[in-house]
Structures are given as C-alpha cells and as structure tokens.
Design an enzyme around this catalytic site. Structure first.
Site, PDB file in Angstrom:
ATOM      1  NE  ARG A 165      -2.800   0.447   3.476  1.00 25.25           N
ATOM      2  CZ  ARG A 165      -3.741   0.857   4.316  1.00 25.25           C
ATOM      3  NH1 ARG A 165      -5.005   0.537   4.101  1.00 25.25           N
ATOM      4  NH2 ARG A 165      -3.454   1.555   5.378  1.00 25.25           N
TER       5      ARG A 165
ATOM      6  CB  THR B  64      -2.646   7.177  -2.212  1.00 23.93           C
ATOM      7  OG1 THR B  64      -1.908   5.987  -2.531  1.00 23.93           O
ATOM      8  CG2 THR B  64      -1.924   8.382  -2.777  1.00 23.93           C
TER       9      THR B  64
ATOM     10  CG  ASP C 226       2.349  -1.571   9.605  1.00 22.55           C
ATOM     11  OD1 ASP C 226       2.575  -2.788   9.410  1.00 22.55           O
ATOM     12  OD2 ASP C 226       2.544  -0.710   8.734  1.00 22.55           O
TER      13      ASP C 226
ATOM     14  CG  ASP D  74       5.917  -1.433  10.626  1.00 24.43           C
ATOM     15  OD1 ASP D  74       6.493  -1.978   9.657  1.00 24.43           O
ATOM     16  OD2 ASP D  74       5.646  -0.220  10.667  1.00 24.43           O
TER      17      ASP D  74
HETATM   18  C1  PRP Z   1      -1.033  -4.119   4.788  1.00 25.38           C
HETATM   19  C2  PRP Z   1      -1.722  -5.447   5.009  1.00 25.38           C
HETATM   20  C3  PRP Z   1      -2.477  -5.630   3.722  1.00 25.38           C
HETATM   21  C4  PRP Z   1      -2.895  -4.231   3.384  1.00 25.38           C
HETATM   22  C5  PRP Z   1      -4.318  -4.043   3.777  1.00 25.38           C
HETATM   23  O1  PRP Z   1       0.093  -4.275   4.038  1.00 25.38           O
HETATM   24  O2  PRP Z   1      -0.828  -6.495   5.280  1.00 25.38           O
HETATM   25  O3  PRP Z   1      -1.694  -6.178   2.686  1.00 25.38           O
HETATM   26  O4  PRP Z   1      -2.041  -3.349   4.133  1.00 25.38           O
HETATM   27  O5  PRP Z   1      -4.788  -2.814   3.392  1.00 25.38           O
HETATM   28  P1  PRP Z   1      -5.887  -2.622   2.255  1.00 25.38           P
HETATM   29  O6  PRP Z   1      -6.980  -3.607   2.532  1.00 25.38           O
HETATM   30  O7  PRP Z   1      -6.301  -1.200   2.449  1.00 25.38           O
HETATM   31  O8  PRP Z   1      -5.230  -2.831   0.933  1.00 25.38           O
HETATM   32  P2  PRP Z   1       1.137  -3.105   3.659  1.00 25.38           P
HETATM   33  O9  PRP Z   1       0.921  -2.688   2.242  1.00 25.38           O
HETATM   34  O10 PRP Z   1       1.112  -2.045   4.704  1.00 25.38           O
HETATM   35  O11 PRP Z   1       2.519  -3.839   3.655  1.00 25.38           O
HETATM   36  P3  PRP Z   1       3.242  -4.835   4.676  1.00 25.38           P
HETATM   37  O12 PRP Z   1       2.708  -6.189   4.368  1.00 25.38           O
HETATM   38  O13 PRP Z   1       4.669  -4.696   4.323  1.00 25.38           O
HETATM   39  O14 PRP Z   1       2.952  -4.403   6.080  1.00 25.38           O
HETATM   40  N1  URA Z   2      -2.421  -2.564   7.334  1.00 24.55           N
HETATM   41  C1  URA Z   2      -2.161  -2.797   8.636  1.00 24.55           C
HETATM   42  O1  URA Z   2      -1.148  -3.418   8.984  1.00 24.55           O
HETATM   43  N2  URA Z   2      -3.033  -2.319   9.544  1.00 24.55           N
HETATM   44  C2  URA Z   2      -4.141  -1.642   9.210  1.00 24.55           C
HETATM   45  O2  URA Z   2      -4.902  -1.249  10.104  1.00 24.55           O
HETATM   46  C3  URA Z   2      -4.392  -1.412   7.846  1.00 24.55           C
HETATM   47  C4  URA Z   2      -3.525  -1.894   6.925  1.00 24.55           C
END
Ligand code: PRP
Ligand code: URA
Length: 215
Positions: A109, A113, A207, A210
């Site tokens: 993501r 945005t 997150d 993280d």
């Molecule tokens: C997070 C999560 C999903 C996404 C969800 O990943 O693991 O993949 O956000 O959000 P959405 O439903 O609004 O698309 P992120 O892109 O933050 O990456 P990460 O896996 O590295 O934490």
């Molecule tokens: N990704 C996360 O890890 N947490 C949220 O709440 C939304 C997206």
C-alpha cells in the site's frame, strides 16, 4: 456488508479468542508476545479454512477389524501470501499441511494514498487446479486483497476456490470484496468498527507487518 452471506465466515468469538486479540491489540505487547499470540490465531484461521474444503466418502478398517465410514479431502490446496505481512501466516499453514506449495504476491500500500501497487508474483504452475488459501492478516480498504485475487483469477483460479484468511477486517473492505468477488470465501477472526483517516483499521492493532517483523 452481509454477515449472513456464506462468503463471510467469522471465527466464533469465544473468551479464548477475545483474550488472544486483547493481547495482540495492546500497544504495550512486545514483539515476541505479538508473534506468539498472532500465530495462535493464525492456526485457528487455517483450521477453519480446512473445515471449508469439500470431502468425499472414504471407508477404512480400524485395528479392531471393524469398517468405519469416514471422509477424505479430495482436492489439492496451495497457499499464496501477500508479502510482507501475509508471510507471517505461511508457517501456520505448513503446520497443518506439511508439504504445501506456497506462492507469493508482493503488493504494498502506498503510505500516502493507501492505494495498492503490485510488484511481483510467483505462483505454483498448477495453481488453477488447486484451492488457494490467500494469506494476509489485514483487510482494510480491500484494495490489496482485490488486486491479489485478480492475479489469481488471471491465472485461472475460479473465485469459488479462493479462501481469503485474515486476522482483522474492516466493514469497508468486506463490502468491497463481497461486491467484486462474491464467491471468494472470507475467513476472518474479527470485524472491527471502521477505518480511520489514514485507512487504518480501528480500533485495530496498528501495522501488523511492523509489529510482527520490526518493532
Ligand atoms: C497491509 C496489510 C495488507 C494491506 C491491507 O500491508 O498487510 O496487505 O495493508 O490494506 P488494504 O486492505 O487497504 O489494501 P502493507 O501494504 O502495509 O505492507 P506490509 O505487508 O509490508 O505491512
Ligand atoms: N495494514 C495494517 O497493517 N493495519 C491496518 O490497520 C491497515 C492496513
């Protein structure tokens, strides 16, 4: 969002499950505990995913010499994790399905945005003939999951053979997915109130990636 829909399965909200969620939601929980208790929830999600698979009759003989009319699973599965956070769910799947094939889709993501971007995919060659356990702990706007499902459908996987396993879902994301891919099964451990202005799930757990890997 339709919680009556057969495409949405929420784990029973037992005291045990609520206790596990209380630990991982707590901002003071250290990473080692976050990983341990998130892994316990992941195991429950995988078991529920396996509950959803079709079986056929299978009769065996027990050591007492009596025949037993049982069942066996007659399809093949694979896992697909949405990297990074989805990789945290791979071990839970391997713990239940020893030599399971696992593919990866790297979607991130945009932090400003909240829109998803697809960087990479590597999937089993025969994925179109398998049930796919799509793994990602968070369903927020639904953008990442929908993008991953499109990749799977483009590779020939029918919607009805995709099971999307996640720990926490927002109503907004569930609605988007149910409208776009009504036959995909969403299996979640909990549905939260909504999204905040940064498109984070609230009350949420922060997150996930993280907390599981970094902080
Ligand atoms: C997070 C999560 C999903 C996404 C969800 O990943 O693991 O993949 O956000 O959000 P959405 O439903 O609004 O698309 P992120 O892109 O933050 O990456 P990460 O896996 O590295 O934490
Ligand atoms: N990704 C996360 O890890 N947490 C949220 O709440 C939304 C997206």
């Amino acid at each position: 969002m339709s919680s009556e829909s057969s495409s949405l399965i929420v784990l029973p909200q037992t005291n045990q499950l609520l206790g596990l969620y209380t630990i991982i939601r707590d901002r003071t929980t250290p990473r080692s505990d976050f990983v341990f208790y998130a892994d316990r929830i992941i195991r429950l999600l995988v078991e529920e995913g396996l509950n959803q698979l079709p079986v056929s009759p299978h009769t065996i003989s027990t050591p007492t010499g009596i025949s037993y009319s049982g069942v066996r699973f007659n399809g093949h599965i694979c896992g697909v994790s949405i990297v990074r956070a989805g990789e945290s769910m791979e071990q839970g799947l391997r713990d239940c399905c020893r030599s399971v094939r696992i593919g990866k889709i790297l979607i991130q993501r945009d932090e400003a945005t909240a829109l998803p971007k697809l960087f990479y995919e590597k999937l089993p060659d025969d994925i179109s003939r398998r049930y796919v356990f799509l793994l990602d702990p968070m369903l927020a706007t639904g953008g990442s999951a929908c993008m991953a499902i499109k990749v799977l459908i483009d590779r020939g996987v029918p919607q009805e053979r995709i099971l999307f396993l996640n720990l926490l879902a927002a109503p907004e994301g569930i609605k988007v997915m149910q409208e776009k891919y009504p036959k995909v099964k969403i299996i979640t451990g909990g549905i939260d109130a909504n999204l905040d202005e940064n498109k984070f799930i609230t009350p949420g757990l922060g997150d996930f990636g993280d907390r599981y890997y970094c902080i």
